[in-house]
Design an enzyme around this catalytic site. Structure first.
Site, PDB file in Angstrom:
ATOM      1  N   ILE A  43       0.850  -1.199   0.000  1.00 20.72           N
ATOM      2  CA  ILE A  43       0.000   0.000   0.000  1.00 20.72           C
ATOM      3  C   ILE A  43       0.883   1.245   0.000  1.00 20.72           C
ATOM      4  O   ILE A  43       0.445   2.338  -0.360  1.00 20.72           O
ATOM      5  CB  ILE A  43      -0.954  -0.032   1.225  1.00 20.72           C
ATOM      6  CG1 ILE A  43      -2.138   0.906   1.033  1.00 20.72           C
ATOM      7  CG2 ILE A  43      -0.216   0.268   2.517  1.00 20.72           C
ATOM      8  CD1 ILE A  43      -3.216   0.740   2.104  1.00 20.72           C
ATOM      9  N   TYR A 144      -3.371  -8.341  17.376  1.00 15.48           N
ATOM     10  CA  TYR A 144      -2.514  -8.631  16.225  1.00 15.48           C
ATOM     11  C   TYR A 144      -2.210 -10.133  16.175  1.00 15.48           C
ATOM     12  O   TYR A 144      -2.306 -10.777  15.115  1.00 15.48           O
ATOM     13  CB  TYR A 144      -1.240  -7.782  16.336  1.00 15.48           C
ATOM     14  CG  TYR A 144      -0.068  -8.267  15.525  1.00 15.48           C
ATOM     15  CD1 TYR A 144      -0.081  -8.222  14.142  1.00 15.48           C
ATOM     16  CD2 TYR A 144       1.077  -8.766  16.164  1.00 15.48           C
ATOM     17  CE1 TYR A 144       1.021  -8.657  13.404  1.00 15.48           C
ATOM     18  CE2 TYR A 144       2.170  -9.199  15.449  1.00 15.48           C
ATOM     19  CZ  TYR A 144       2.143  -9.153  14.064  1.00 15.48           C
ATOM     20  OH  TYR A 144       3.220  -9.588  13.334  1.00 15.48           O
ATOM     21  N   SER A 174      12.745 -10.289  13.515  1.00 16.43           N
ATOM     22  CA  SER A 174      13.698 -10.222  12.410  1.00 16.43           C
ATOM     23  C   SER A 174      14.024  -8.771  12.092  1.00 16.43           C
ATOM     24  O   SER A 174      13.258  -8.067  11.427  1.00 16.43           O
ATOM     25  CB  SER A 174      13.142 -10.941  11.178  1.00 16.43           C
ATOM     26  OG  SER A 174      14.186 -11.201  10.273  1.00 16.43           O
TER      27      SER A 174
END
Ligand code: NAI
Ligand code: 15L
Length: 276
Positions: A43, A144, A174
Protein backbone atom coordinates in the site's frame (compact mmCIF):
# COMPACT_ATOMS: atom_id res chain seq x y z
CA UNK A 1 10.97 -2.90 -17.27
CA UNK A 2 12.00 -5.94 -19.28
CA UNK A 3 9.84 -8.96 -18.47
CA UNK A 4 11.03 -11.24 -21.25
CA UNK A 5 11.07 -14.86 -20.10
CA UNK A 6 14.60 -15.84 -19.08
CA UNK A 7 14.95 -19.62 -19.10
CA UNK A 8 16.27 -21.53 -16.14
CA UNK A 9 14.58 -19.86 -13.18
CA UNK A 10 12.35 -22.09 -11.06
CA UNK A 11 9.33 -19.75 -10.99
CA UNK A 12 7.70 -17.81 -13.79
CA UNK A 13 6.13 -15.21 -11.48
CA UNK A 14 6.27 -14.78 -7.70
CA UNK A 15 4.13 -12.29 -5.81
CA UNK A 16 5.68 -10.53 -2.81
CA UNK A 17 3.27 -8.52 -0.67
CA UNK A 18 4.54 -6.11 1.95
CA UNK A 19 7.39 -5.42 -0.46
CA UNK A 20 7.99 -1.88 0.86
CA UNK A 21 8.37 -3.09 4.46
CA UNK A 22 11.30 -4.15 6.59
CA UNK A 23 11.42 -7.82 5.52
CA UNK A 24 10.10 -7.23 2.02
CA UNK A 25 13.04 -4.95 1.29
CA UNK A 26 15.45 -7.62 2.53
CA UNK A 27 13.91 -10.29 0.33
CA UNK A 28 13.58 -8.46 -2.97
CA UNK A 29 17.21 -8.97 -3.97
CA UNK A 30 17.13 -12.72 -3.31
CA UNK A 31 13.96 -13.27 -5.31
CA UNK A 32 15.67 -12.16 -8.53
CA UNK A 33 17.44 -15.52 -8.73
CA UNK A 34 14.28 -17.54 -8.17
CA UNK A 35 11.72 -16.04 -10.55
CA UNK A 36 11.67 -14.55 -14.00
CA UNK A 37 9.23 -11.90 -12.80
CA UNK A 38 8.62 -10.76 -9.23
CA UNK A 39 5.40 -8.84 -8.71
CA UNK A 40 6.03 -6.59 -5.74
CA UNK A 41 3.07 -5.06 -3.95
CA UNK A 42 2.34 -2.78 -1.03
CA UNK A 43 0.00 0.00 0.00
CA UNK A 44 3.10 2.16 0.48
CA UNK A 45 5.45 3.40 -2.27
CA UNK A 46 7.59 0.55 -3.59
CA UNK A 47 10.71 2.52 -4.40
CA UNK A 48 12.66 1.96 -7.57
CA UNK A 49 11.73 -1.24 -9.39
CA UNK A 50 14.45 -3.61 -10.56
CA UNK A 51 14.48 -5.05 -14.09
CA UNK A 52 12.70 -8.24 -13.07
CA UNK A 53 10.07 -6.50 -10.89
CA UNK A 54 6.57 -5.32 -11.69
CA UNK A 55 4.93 -3.08 -9.10
CA UNK A 56 1.35 -3.00 -7.83
CA UNK A 57 0.38 -0.39 -5.25
CA UNK A 58 -2.84 -1.66 -3.67
CA UNK A 59 -4.69 -2.05 -0.41
CA UNK A 60 -5.11 -5.70 0.56
CA UNK A 61 -8.62 -4.82 1.72
CA UNK A 62 -9.57 -3.96 -1.89
CA UNK A 63 -11.00 -7.23 -3.17
CA UNK A 64 -10.94 -6.37 -6.89
CA UNK A 65 -7.39 -5.08 -6.74
CA UNK A 66 -6.21 -8.21 -4.94
CA UNK A 67 -7.99 -10.42 -7.47
CA UNK A 68 -6.07 -8.74 -10.29
CA UNK A 69 -2.84 -8.89 -8.30
CA UNK A 70 -2.96 -12.70 -8.13
CA UNK A 71 -3.40 -13.26 -11.86
CA UNK A 72 -0.57 -15.28 -13.44
CA UNK A 73 1.17 -15.93 -10.12
CA UNK A 74 2.83 -19.29 -9.30
CA UNK A 75 3.42 -18.70 -5.59
CA UNK A 76 2.98 -15.91 -3.04
CA UNK A 77 5.18 -14.65 -0.24
CA UNK A 78 2.67 -12.79 1.88
CA UNK A 79 4.36 -10.31 4.20
CA UNK A 80 1.81 -7.51 3.78
CA UNK A 81 -0.40 -6.32 6.58
CA UNK A 82 -0.15 -4.58 9.92
CA UNK A 83 2.86 -5.98 11.75
CA UNK A 84 2.25 -4.76 15.32
CA UNK A 85 -0.67 -4.25 17.70
CA UNK A 86 -3.17 -1.73 16.27
CA UNK A 87 -6.81 -0.68 16.60
CA UNK A 88 -9.15 -3.57 15.81
CA UNK A 89 -10.77 -1.87 12.81
CA UNK A 90 -7.39 -1.42 11.14
CA UNK A 91 -6.41 -5.04 11.82
CA UNK A 92 -9.78 -6.15 10.50
CA UNK A 93 -9.17 -4.50 7.12
CA UNK A 94 -5.49 -5.34 6.55
CA UNK A 95 -5.02 -8.66 8.30
CA UNK A 96 -8.47 -10.30 8.22
CA UNK A 97 -10.31 -8.99 5.16
CA UNK A 98 -6.99 -8.54 3.33
CA UNK A 99 -5.98 -12.13 4.01
CA UNK A 100 -9.34 -13.48 2.94
CA UNK A 101 -9.07 -11.50 -0.30
CA UNK A 102 -5.62 -12.94 -0.91
CA UNK A 103 -6.61 -16.59 -0.35
CA UNK A 104 -9.85 -16.25 -2.26
CA UNK A 105 -8.03 -14.78 -5.27
CA UNK A 106 -5.14 -17.26 -5.00
CA UNK A 107 -7.53 -20.19 -5.11
CA UNK A 108 -9.48 -18.79 -8.06
CA UNK A 109 -6.28 -18.21 -10.03
CA UNK A 110 -4.87 -21.68 -9.26
CA UNK A 111 -1.88 -20.46 -7.22
CA UNK A 112 0.03 -23.47 -5.89
CA UNK A 113 1.56 -22.20 -2.66
CA UNK A 114 1.52 -19.30 -0.20
CA UNK A 115 4.17 -18.50 2.37
CA UNK A 116 2.28 -16.72 5.10
CA UNK A 117 4.11 -14.45 7.54
CA UNK A 118 2.55 -15.54 10.81
CA UNK A 119 4.19 -14.52 14.07
CA UNK A 120 5.44 -15.69 17.43
CA UNK A 121 2.54 -13.59 18.78
CA UNK A 122 0.11 -16.36 17.75
CA UNK A 123 1.54 -18.26 20.74
CA UNK A 124 2.98 -15.40 22.82
CA UNK A 125 1.04 -16.15 25.99
CA UNK A 126 3.08 -19.29 26.61
CA UNK A 127 5.51 -18.62 29.46
CA UNK A 128 9.21 -18.22 28.70
CA UNK A 129 9.87 -21.25 30.90
CA UNK A 130 8.12 -23.48 28.32
CA UNK A 131 9.42 -24.72 25.00
CA UNK A 132 6.75 -24.57 22.28
CA UNK A 133 6.58 -26.69 19.15
CA UNK A 134 4.14 -26.46 16.25
CA UNK A 135 1.52 -28.47 18.17
CA UNK A 136 1.48 -26.08 21.13
CA UNK A 137 -2.01 -24.59 21.62
CA UNK A 138 -2.54 -21.19 20.06
CA UNK A 139 -2.20 -18.56 22.79
CA UNK A 140 -2.25 -15.17 21.03
CA UNK A 141 -0.92 -12.36 23.17
CA UNK A 142 -2.73 -9.41 21.51
CA UNK A 143 -5.31 -8.71 18.80
CA UNK A 144 -2.51 -8.63 16.22
CA UNK A 145 -1.61 -12.16 17.40
CA UNK A 146 -5.27 -13.15 17.04
CA UNK A 147 -5.16 -12.08 13.38
CA UNK A 148 -2.15 -14.35 12.87
CA UNK A 149 -4.16 -17.26 14.36
CA UNK A 150 -6.91 -16.38 11.86
CA UNK A 151 -4.34 -16.59 9.06
CA UNK A 152 -3.14 -19.98 10.21
CA UNK A 153 -6.74 -21.26 10.38
CA UNK A 154 -7.77 -19.73 7.04
CA UNK A 155 -4.75 -21.23 5.28
CA UNK A 156 -5.50 -24.63 6.86
CA UNK A 157 -9.04 -24.40 5.50
CA UNK A 158 -7.83 -23.50 1.99
CA UNK A 159 -5.50 -26.50 2.03
CA UNK A 160 -8.13 -28.95 3.27
CA UNK A 161 -10.85 -27.61 0.98
CA UNK A 162 -8.90 -26.72 -2.17
CA UNK A 163 -5.39 -28.20 -1.83
CA UNK A 164 -3.75 -24.75 -1.82
CA UNK A 165 -0.49 -25.26 0.07
CA UNK A 166 0.75 -22.88 2.77
CA UNK A 167 3.80 -22.63 4.98
CA UNK A 168 3.02 -20.48 8.02
CA UNK A 169 6.24 -18.80 9.14
CA UNK A 170 5.99 -18.01 12.84
CA UNK A 171 8.65 -15.33 12.70
CA UNK A 172 10.39 -14.28 15.92
CA UNK A 173 12.11 -10.86 15.77
CA UNK A 174 13.70 -10.22 12.41
CA UNK A 175 15.66 -7.02 12.43
CA UNK A 176 19.25 -5.94 11.80
CA UNK A 177 19.99 -6.78 15.47
CA UNK A 178 18.06 -7.65 18.66
CA UNK A 179 16.58 -4.49 20.19
CA UNK A 180 16.16 -5.73 23.80
CA UNK A 181 17.06 -8.74 25.99
CA UNK A 182 13.91 -10.66 24.94
CA UNK A 183 15.00 -10.55 21.31
CA UNK A 184 18.11 -12.53 22.22
CA UNK A 185 15.67 -15.48 22.32
CA UNK A 186 13.46 -14.48 19.38
CA UNK A 187 16.08 -13.05 16.99
CA UNK A 188 15.99 -14.16 13.34
CA UNK A 189 18.78 -12.72 11.24
CA UNK A 190 17.90 -11.41 7.79
CA UNK A 191 20.13 -14.09 6.26
CA UNK A 192 18.28 -16.84 8.14
CA UNK A 193 14.93 -15.28 7.19
CA UNK A 194 15.84 -15.47 3.50
CA UNK A 195 16.96 -19.08 3.96
CA UNK A 196 13.65 -19.89 5.68
CA UNK A 197 11.78 -18.45 2.70
CA UNK A 198 13.99 -20.41 0.29
CA UNK A 199 13.35 -23.70 2.11
CA UNK A 200 9.61 -23.02 2.27
CA UNK A 201 9.41 -22.23 -1.45
CA UNK A 202 11.55 -25.08 -2.75
CA UNK A 203 10.60 -28.06 -0.55
CA UNK A 204 8.64 -30.36 -2.80
CA UNK A 205 5.38 -30.96 -0.96
CA UNK A 206 4.53 -28.97 2.12
CA UNK A 207 0.77 -29.43 2.49
CA UNK A 208 -0.13 -27.10 5.33
CA UNK A 209 2.95 -26.55 7.46
CA UNK A 210 3.97 -24.38 10.38
CA UNK A 211 7.58 -23.49 11.11
CA UNK A 212 9.16 -21.15 13.63
CA UNK A 213 11.55 -18.56 12.31
CA UNK A 214 14.35 -17.97 14.78
CA UNK A 215 18.11 -18.12 14.45
CA UNK A 216 20.29 -20.56 16.40
CA UNK A 217 20.12 -18.48 19.59
CA UNK A 218 21.49 -19.57 22.96
CA UNK A 219 18.15 -18.99 24.75
CA UNK A 220 15.53 -21.18 23.05
CA UNK A 221 11.74 -21.14 23.52
CA UNK A 222 10.94 -23.11 20.40
CA UNK A 223 11.40 -26.61 19.10
CA UNK A 224 11.34 -26.83 15.28
CA UNK A 225 11.83 -30.61 15.09
CA UNK A 226 8.41 -31.24 13.55
CA UNK A 227 9.18 -28.84 10.70
CA UNK A 228 12.55 -30.48 9.97
CA UNK A 229 11.32 -31.72 6.57
CA UNK A 230 11.61 -28.13 5.34
CA UNK A 231 15.36 -28.38 5.85
CA UNK A 232 15.67 -24.98 7.52
CA UNK A 233 18.99 -24.76 9.38
CA UNK A 234 19.75 -21.31 10.79
CA UNK A 235 23.36 -20.19 10.44
CA UNK A 236 23.29 -17.10 12.65
CA UNK A 237 22.81 -16.55 16.37
CA UNK A 238 22.02 -13.71 18.76
CA UNK A 239 25.15 -14.72 20.69
CA UNK A 240 26.96 -12.11 18.64
CA UNK A 241 24.73 -9.43 20.20
CA UNK A 242 24.67 -10.56 23.85
CA UNK A 243 27.23 -7.90 24.73
CA UNK A 244 24.57 -5.26 23.92
CA UNK A 245 22.53 -6.31 27.00
CA UNK A 246 25.15 -7.21 29.62
CA UNK A 247 23.14 -6.62 32.79
CA UNK A 248 19.87 -8.31 31.86
CA UNK A 249 18.78 -11.80 30.89
CA UNK A 250 15.53 -12.33 28.96
CA UNK A 251 12.71 -13.25 31.33
CA UNK A 252 14.66 -12.48 34.50
CA UNK A 253 11.74 -10.96 36.48
CA UNK A 254 8.75 -13.31 36.28
CA UNK A 255 6.52 -10.94 38.31
CA UNK A 256 6.53 -8.72 35.23
CA UNK A 257 4.17 -10.17 32.57
CA UNK A 258 6.25 -8.66 29.79
CA UNK A 259 9.10 -10.87 30.99
CA UNK A 260 7.05 -13.90 32.07
CA UNK A 261 5.49 -14.54 28.67
CA UNK A 262 7.18 -15.18 25.34
CA UNK A 263 5.31 -12.30 23.67
CA UNK A 264 7.12 -9.73 25.82
CA UNK A 265 5.60 -6.20 25.69
CA UNK A 266 2.90 -7.35 23.24
CA UNK A 267 1.07 -9.12 26.11
CA UNK A 268 0.02 -5.73 27.50
CA UNK A 269 -0.46 -3.96 24.16
CA UNK A 270 -4.17 -4.32 23.46
CA UNK A 271 -7.04 -3.75 23.05
CA UNK A 272 -6.73 0.00 22.56
CA UNK A 273 -9.02 2.79 23.82
CA UNK A 274 -10.31 3.34 20.29
CA UNK A 275 -11.65 -0.25 20.36
CA UNK A 276 -14.12 0.57 23.17
P1 NAI B 1 6.47 -4.04 8.07
O1 NAI B 1 5.42 -3.36 8.87
O2 NAI B 1 7.78 -3.34 7.90
O3 NAI B 1 5.91 -4.38 6.61
C1 NAI B 1 4.56 -4.70 6.37
C2 NAI B 1 4.16 -4.05 5.07
O4 NAI B 1 2.78 -4.32 4.82
C3 NAI B 1 4.34 -2.53 5.08
O5 NAI B 1 5.19 -2.11 4.03
C4 NAI B 1 2.92 -1.99 4.92
O6 NAI B 1 2.84 -0.81 4.14
C5 NAI B 1 2.21 -3.16 4.26
N1 NAI B 1 0.77 -3.12 4.53
C6 NAI B 1 0.14 -2.89 5.70
N2 NAI B 1 -1.20 -2.86 5.54
C7 NAI B 1 -1.41 -3.08 4.22
C8 NAI B 1 -2.58 -3.14 3.43
N3 NAI B 1 -3.82 -2.98 3.96
N4 NAI B 1 -2.46 -3.38 2.12
C9 NAI B 1 -1.22 -3.53 1.56
N5 NAI B 1 -0.07 -3.48 2.25
C10 NAI B 1 -0.17 -3.26 3.57
O7 NAI B 1 6.69 -5.47 8.73
P2 NAI B 1 7.89 -6.49 8.50
O8 NAI B 1 8.79 -6.43 9.67
O9 NAI B 1 8.43 -6.36 7.15
O10 NAI B 1 7.09 -7.88 8.61
C11 NAI B 1 6.56 -8.51 7.46
C12 NAI B 1 5.52 -9.53 7.89
O11 NAI B 1 6.11 -10.44 8.79
C13 NAI B 1 4.30 -8.93 8.60
O12 NAI B 1 3.16 -9.61 8.20
C14 NAI B 1 4.58 -9.20 10.07
O13 NAI B 1 3.38 -9.35 10.80
C15 NAI B 1 5.36 -10.49 10.00
N6 NAI B 1 6.28 -10.64 11.12
C16 NAI B 1 7.42 -9.85 11.19
C17 NAI B 1 8.28 -10.00 12.24
C18 NAI B 1 9.57 -9.24 12.34
O14 NAI B 1 10.27 -9.40 13.33
N7 NAI B 1 9.96 -8.42 11.36
C19 NAI B 1 8.00 -10.92 13.34
C20 NAI B 1 6.79 -11.69 13.17
C21 NAI B 1 5.97 -11.53 12.09
C1 15L C 1 6.16 -9.32 15.37
O1 15L C 1 5.23 -10.05 15.06
C2 15L C 1 6.31 -7.96 14.78
O2 15L C 1 5.88 -7.93 13.43
C3 15L C 1 7.71 -7.40 14.86
O3 15L C 1 7.62 -6.00 14.63
C4 15L C 1 8.41 -7.71 16.18
O4 15L C 1 7.91 -6.90 17.15
C5 15L C 1 8.28 -9.18 16.55
O5 15L C 1 6.97 -9.70 16.37
C6 15L C 1 8.74 -9.51 17.97
O6 15L C 1 8.08 -10.31 18.62
O7 15L C 1 9.76 -8.98 18.39
Amino acid sequence: MNHDVKPGKPFRRLLLTGAAGNLGRQLRGALAAWAEVVRVSDIAPLGELAEHEEGVVADLADRDAVYCMLEGVDAVIHLGGISVEAPFDALLESNIRGLYNLYSAAQKHGVKRVLYASSNHAVGFHPVTEVVDIDAPLRPDCLYGVTKCFGEALSRYYYDRFGLETVCLRIGSSFEAPKNPRMLATYLSYRDFIELVRCSLFTNRVGHAIVYGVSDNRVKWIDNTKAAFLGFRPRDSSIDFEHLFPASAPGADYADPTQRFQGGPFVLAGPMESDD
